[in-house]
Every structure is written in structure tokens, then in C-alpha cells.
Motif scaffolding. Structure first.
Motif, PDB file in Angstrom:
ATOM      1  N   SER A  66      30.222  35.768  34.391  1.00  0.00           N
ATOM      2  CA  SER A  66      31.467  35.416  35.060  1.00  0.00           C
ATOM      3  C   SER A  66      31.974  36.570  35.911  1.00  0.00           C
ATOM      4  O   SER A  66      32.424  36.371  37.050  1.00  0.00           O
ATOM      5  N   TYR A  67      31.884  37.781  35.377  1.00  0.00           N
ATOM      6  CA  TYR A  67      32.321  38.952  36.141  1.00  0.00           C
ATOM      7  C   TYR A  67      31.506  39.103  37.421  1.00  0.00           C
ATOM      8  O   TYR A  67      32.051  39.284  38.513  1.00  0.00           O
ATOM      9  N   ALA A  68      30.185  39.016  37.306  1.00  0.00           N
ATOM     10  CA  ALA A  68      29.327  39.169  38.481  1.00  0.00           C
ATOM     11  C   ALA A  68      29.579  38.053  39.491  1.00  0.00           C
ATOM     12  O   ALA A  68      29.593  38.287  40.707  1.00  0.00           O
ATOM     13  N   ASN A  69      29.792  36.846  38.988  1.00  0.00           N
ATOM     14  CA  ASN A  69      30.045  35.721  39.877  1.00  0.00           C
ATOM     15  C   ASN A  69      31.366  35.881  40.615  1.00  0.00           C
ATOM     16  O   ASN A  69      31.445  35.660  41.837  1.00  0.00           O
ATOM     17  N   ALA A  70      32.411  36.289  39.888  1.00  0.00           N
ATOM     18  CA  ALA A  70      33.708  36.502  40.529  1.00  0.00           C
ATOM     19  C   ALA A  70      33.627  37.610  41.564  1.00  0.00           C
ATOM     20  O   ALA A  70      34.169  37.494  42.673  1.00  0.00           O
ATOM     21  N   ARG A  71      32.931  38.678  41.218  1.00  0.00           N
ATOM     22  CA  ARG A  71      32.811  39.800  42.150  1.00  0.00           C
ATOM     23  C   ARG A  71      32.075  39.380  43.427  1.00  0.00           C
ATOM     24  O   ARG A  71      32.401  39.850  44.532  1.00  0.00           O
ATOM     25  N   ALA A  72      31.114  38.475  43.280  1.00  0.00           N
ATOM     26  CA  ALA A  72      30.364  38.010  44.446  1.00  0.00           C
ATOM     27  C   ALA A  72      31.192  37.072  45.321  1.00  0.00           C
ATOM     28  O   ALA A  72      31.043  37.063  46.543  1.00  0.00           O
ATOM     29  N   TRP A  73      32.077  36.273  44.696  1.00  0.00           N
ATOM     30  CA  TRP A  73      32.873  35.293  45.440  1.00  0.00           C
ATOM     31  C   TRP A  73      34.091  35.915  46.113  1.00  0.00           C
ATOM     32  O   TRP A  73      34.511  35.454  47.185  1.00  0.00           O
ATOM     33  N   LEU A  74      34.693  36.910  45.478  1.00  0.00           N
ATOM     34  CA  LEU A  74      36.014  37.374  45.886  1.00  0.00           C
ATOM     35  C   LEU A  74      35.941  38.591  46.799  1.00  0.00           C
ATOM     36  O   LEU A  74      34.988  39.360  46.760  1.00  0.00           O
ATOM     37  N   ALA A  75      36.995  38.762  47.594  1.00  0.00           N
ATOM     38  CA  ALA A  75      37.057  39.871  48.546  1.00  0.00           C
ATOM     39  C   ALA A  75      37.078  41.216  47.813  1.00  0.00           C
ATOM     40  O   ALA A  75      37.518  41.307  46.660  1.00  0.00           O
ATOM     41  N   PRO A  76      36.610  42.267  48.464  1.00  0.00           N
ATOM     42  CA  PRO A  76      36.527  43.574  47.802  1.00  0.00           C
ATOM     43  C   PRO A  76      37.867  44.093  47.287  1.00  0.00           C
ATOM     44  O   PRO A  76      37.904  44.835  46.288  1.00  0.00           O
ATOM     45  N   GLN A  77      38.979  43.730  47.966  1.00  0.00           N
ATOM     46  CA  GLN A  77      40.278  44.260  47.532  1.00  0.00           C
ATOM     47  C   GLN A  77      40.843  43.556  46.298  1.00  0.00           C
ATOM     48  O   GLN A  77      41.871  43.975  45.753  1.00  0.00           O
ATOM     49  N   VAL A  78      40.179  42.501  45.835  1.00  0.00           N
ATOM     50  CA  VAL A  78      40.618  41.812  44.618  1.00  0.00           C
ATOM     51  C   VAL A  78      40.094  42.575  43.405  1.00  0.00           C
ATOM     52  O   VAL A  78      38.911  42.929  43.333  1.00  0.00           O
ATOM     53  N   PHE A  79      40.977  42.839  42.444  1.00  0.00           N
ATOM     54  CA  PHE A  79      40.582  43.528  41.217  1.00  0.00           C
ATOM     55  C   PHE A  79      40.004  42.512  40.231  1.00  0.00           C
ATOM     56  O   PHE A  79      40.648  41.503  39.937  1.00  0.00           O
ATOM     57  N   VAL A  80      38.811  42.763  39.732  1.00  0.00           N
ATOM     58  CA  VAL A  80      38.184  41.886  38.747  1.00  0.00           C
ATOM     59  C   VAL A  80      37.997  42.675  37.457  1.00  0.00           C
ATOM     60  O   VAL A  80      37.462  43.798  37.470  1.00  0.00           O
ATOM     61  N   HIS A  81      38.453  42.101  36.335  1.00  0.00           N
ATOM     62  CA  HIS A  81      38.386  42.769  35.038  1.00  0.00           C
ATOM     63  C   HIS A  81      37.614  41.883  34.071  1.00  0.00           C
ATOM     64  O   HIS A  81      37.901  40.684  33.956  1.00  0.00           O
ATOM     65  N   GLU A  82      36.666  42.451  33.365  1.00  0.00           N
ATOM     66  CA  GLU A  82      35.980  41.694  32.317  1.00  0.00           C
ATOM     67  C   GLU A  82      36.836  41.746  31.059  1.00  0.00           C
ATOM     68  O   GLU A  82      37.072  42.815  30.488  1.00  0.00           O
ATOM     69  N   LEU A  83      37.330  40.589  30.656  1.00  0.00           N
ATOM     70  CA  LEU A  83      38.228  40.498  29.500  1.00  0.00           C
ATOM     71  C   LEU A  83      38.040  39.128  28.862  1.00  0.00           C
ATOM     72  O   LEU A  83      37.977  38.112  29.557  1.00  0.00           O
ATOM     73  N   ASP A  84      37.947  39.090  27.548  1.00  0.00           N
ATOM     74  CA  ASP A  84      37.730  37.827  26.854  1.00  0.00           C
ATOM     75  C   ASP A  84      38.964  36.934  26.895  1.00  0.00           C
ATOM     76  O   ASP A  84      40.097  37.402  26.692  1.00  0.00           O
ATOM     77  N   PHE A  85      38.747  35.667  27.147  1.00  0.00           N
ATOM     78  CA  PHE A  85      39.802  34.657  27.033  1.00  0.00           C
ATOM     79  C   PHE A  85      39.135  33.324  26.723  1.00  0.00           C
ATOM     80  O   PHE A  85      37.937  33.136  26.921  1.00  0.00           O
ATOM     81  N   GLY A  86      39.930  32.378  26.240  1.00  0.00           N
ATOM     82  CA  GLY A  86      39.398  31.060  25.940  1.00  0.00           C
ATOM     83  C   GLY A  86      39.211  30.223  27.183  1.00  0.00           C
ATOM     84  O   GLY A  86      38.136  29.689  27.446  1.00  0.00           O
ATOM     85  N   ASP A  87      40.289  30.092  27.964  1.00  0.00           N
ATOM     86  CA  ASP A  87      40.205  29.390  29.241  1.00  0.00           C
ATOM     87  C   ASP A  87      41.248  29.967  30.183  1.00  0.00           C
ATOM     88  O   ASP A  87      41.988  30.874  29.828  1.00  0.00           O
ATOM     89  N   ILE A  88      41.352  29.408  31.378  1.00  0.00           N
ATOM     90  CA  ILE A  88      41.990  30.093  32.502  1.00  0.00           C
ATOM     91  C   ILE A  88      43.504  29.917  32.583  1.00  0.00           C
ATOM     92  O   ILE A  88      44.116  30.413  33.529  1.00  0.00           O
ATOM     93  N   TRP A  89      44.146  29.301  31.613  1.00  0.00           N
ATOM     94  CA  TRP A  89      45.559  28.920  31.744  1.00  0.00           C
ATOM     95  C   TRP A  89      46.494  30.094  31.429  1.00  0.00           C
ATOM     96  O   TRP A  89      47.249  30.085  30.458  1.00  0.00           O
ATOM     97  N   LEU A  90      46.450  31.098  32.288  1.00  0.00           N
ATOM     98  CA  LEU A  90      47.120  32.369  32.022  1.00  0.00           C
ATOM     99  C   LEU A  90      48.636  32.256  32.062  1.00  0.00           C
ATOM    100  O   LEU A  90      49.338  33.093  31.498  1.00  0.00           O
TER     101      LEU A  90
END
Length: 337
Positions: A66-90
Motif C-alpha cells: 500500500s505504501y509503495a502504491n500510494a507513493r507511485a500514485w501521489l505527487a512528491p509533495q504529499v507525505f505518505v506514512h506507513e501506519l497500520d489501520f483497519g480501513d480508511i474512515w479516518l
């Protein structure tokens, strides 16, 4: 000590969201949901129509793929953090960022899977992880509350629903007066405005961010039924009437602005799903509005644009995210300056 929750339209330090990560949950909707989240993030980081700076966006990704996929999809200025969660409803599992005596603080509450309907590993603790990443101290409360259940005007008025907050599957002994006392102590509420029920088949038991949103001091946006077969017709009419009878913490009669609902939207099984154009996220420069391919979309965008003339209004398809039960507001949490 003074606790203050700024309104969503107040300047943001950042917006936090999650990358769809669990293939077993999203199945064939995983890639489409990732595309919709990526489009939302791209809109939020873009400058506004008057040159306003866009938002700084932090994206949580669960697992290395998921981290690698997000990093590939998103612009360089977006911060991506590998962190465990159940689903995306932050909005519901993450902290509510606030100010206490002018200093940032992350308000944390118990989370029980929307009344023990969807209990997933790590959802109960991901909010602490977000607070640590934001380098913000935590103030924990010992009752169940999801961020989508409450909407704030930045002046101490909170909108909520009885269907959710007083549901015995959250806090079994809560009455309206006990809930108001808790909101006063832990959310800085000066006045709580109560609506009844939310949208049909909403597994959150009627989150308010699907049916009514503050869009300014003394101003609330709701939805009008769309189409002769709108499954929420009676409820939406009741919400608009109830709001018209209310005043905020400053004593102002609420100004009500209505946009059309998406109308009747069903899933592959023919069941009505809780789609809402109100589930938008207000960024520093851009408001991202969920669309569902219905004829109501253009009118909803025009109504939101009229209410927010300083913002760029971007409508983005949210049909894949909706298969999980929510939309752009549900998957984000703003961190105020």
C-alpha cells in the motif's frame, strides 16, 4: 482551560487521509477507490482560484504494498506514512484536532466499529498514531464518539443526531443531557443542536456529516429531495424544517441553504446506499465534493460554489469509496493551524 475546535473552513496546517489498503475489504473496488482518493488528494494540494496555497496532505498507508502504491500514485509533495489501520474512515477513527489555551491537541475517543458492526484490527489505535505523527499531545476521553457524528461551527455550536449519539450501541446509558455534558467538557460545546435520523441504510446510524453541515457562522447546508423516488424524502424535509427552528450558541437564527440530494442510488443488490453530496471536505483552497453520476451533481456543485465563493469547487466521482459506506469527508481529518 479553554478548549476550541476550529471550524473546518478555518486555515489548515494539514489534512490527513488514508490510502485504500485492504484488498480483502475492497476487492474489485480497490483500484477504483485508490483512483478516487488520488483525485481528491490532487485537488486538495492544488492552489486556489485566487492563488491561495493548497493543503499539505498526509496519507496513511497500511503495509508495504500500500505504501509503495500510494507513493507511485501521489505527487512528491504529499507525505505518505506507513501506519497500520483497519480501513480508511479516518474521520471516525482518527483524532479531532483542537486548540487548548491556544495550543494544539488531539482529542481521542473510544471507537467500537460503529456500534460493533465492523470491528477491524488497528482502528481503535490509529488515532494515537496520527497524533504522534502530527507531534501533538493527546487528550483521551472514555466514551465512544466518531468524528462524523459531530459538526462544528468554530464558535461552540455542535450539530449531531440522536440516532447515532444516543444509540445504545455506542454509550449504553447516555441520555441527551449526559451527552451534552460530555460534549461541553471534552469538545468545548456551548450549545448542541439535535437532529433525529440520518440517511437510510447508513451503517454509522445517522452521521450528521451526511445530512447537515455548518458552512459559516449561523449558516447550515442540508439537502432537498431529488426525484420522485428519493428514498430519504421525508427525512430530508424533516431535517430542513428542524434546522429552520434552531438558533446557534450566539443566538442567531440559522440560515438554511439546501442543495439537491443525489436521489435514489442502489448497489448491485438493489439496496439503497447512503450517498450524499454533503460529504465534502473543505480544504484551504478547494472543496472536494462527491459525485455519483446522477443528474443532481451539477446543481449541488453550483449551490456549494455559491456558498463558498473564495474556494475552487471540484466534483469527483466517489462511487467506489461509497461501496465502503462513505465518501471524502469520511476519509479525511483536518488539522488546524
Amino acid at each position: 482551560m479553554t478548549l476550541h475546535i476550529p471550524a473546518e473552513w478555518s486555515p489548515h496546517k494539514a489534512i490527513w487521509t488514508c490510502w485504500p489498503s485492504a484488498a480483502d475489504l475492497w476487492q474489485e473496488n480497490l483500484v477504483p477507490a485508490r483512483a478516487e482518493v488520488a483525485a481528491m488528494v490532487a485537488a486538495l494540494i492544488a492552489p486556489g482560484p485566487r492563488g491561495q496555497a493548497g493543503d499539505i496532505v498526509h496519507v496513511l498507508a497500511c503495509g508495504q504494498e500500500s505504501y509503495a502504491n500510494a507513493r507511485a500514485w501521489l505527487a512528491p509533495q504529499v507525505f505518505v506514512h506507513e501506519l497500520d489501520f483497519g480501513d480508511i474512515w479516518l474521520r471516525d477513527t482518527g483524532p479531532i484536532f483542537a486548540k487548548q489555551d491556544g495550543r494544539p491537541i488531539a482529542l481521542r475517543f473510544k471507537f467500537n466499529g460503529w456500534g460493533e458492526k465492523y470491528l477491524l484490527d488497528h482502528d481503535e489505535h490509529v488515532g494515537d498514531g496520527v497524533a504522534r505523527l502530527a507531534a501533538t499531545s493527546i487528550q483521551a476521553s472514555q466514551f465512544v464518539l466518531e468524528g462524523g457524528a459531530v459538526d462544528h461551527d468554530g464558535e461552540g455550536t455542535i450539530l449531531t443526531t440522536r440516532q447515532c449519539v444516543l444509540n445504545t450501541n455506542r454509550n449504553r446509558t447516555w441520555t441527551q443531557s449526559l451527552a451534552e455534558a460530555a460534549f461541553k467538557e471534552c469538545l468545548g460545546a456551548q450549545k448542541v443542536l439535535w437532529l433525529g435520523d440520518g440517511l437510510l441504510n447508513d451503517h454509522t446510524d445517522g452521521h450528521v456529516d451526511n445530512i447537515a453541515r455548518f458552512i459559516g457562522p449561523g449558516r447550515v447546508m442540508c439537502m432537498a429531495p431529488f426525484g420522485h423516488d428519493d428514498p430519504n424524502q421525508v427525512q430530508l424535509q424533516q431535517i430542513a424544517f428542524d434546522l429552520s427552528q434552531m438558533t446557534d450558541s450566539a443566538g442567531r437564527q440559522l440560515e438554511i441553504i439546501a442543495i439537491p440530494s443525489p436521489g435514489r442510488i442502489v448497489n448491485e443488490q438493489g439496496e439503497v446506499v447512503p450517498a450524499s453530496h454533503l460529504n465534502f471536505i473543505i480544504g484551504n483552497a478547494t472543496i472536494v465534493v462527491p459525485l455519483y453520476g446522477t443528474a443532481s451533481g451539477d446543481a449541488a456543485l453550483r449551490g456549494i460554489s455559491s456558498a463558498f465563493p473564495q474556494h475552487r469547487i471540484v466534483g469527483i466521482k466517489s462511487s467506489a469509496i461509497l461501496t465502503g459506506g462513505g465518501s471524502f469527508h469520511c476519509i479525511t481529518q483536518q488539522e488546524p493551524v
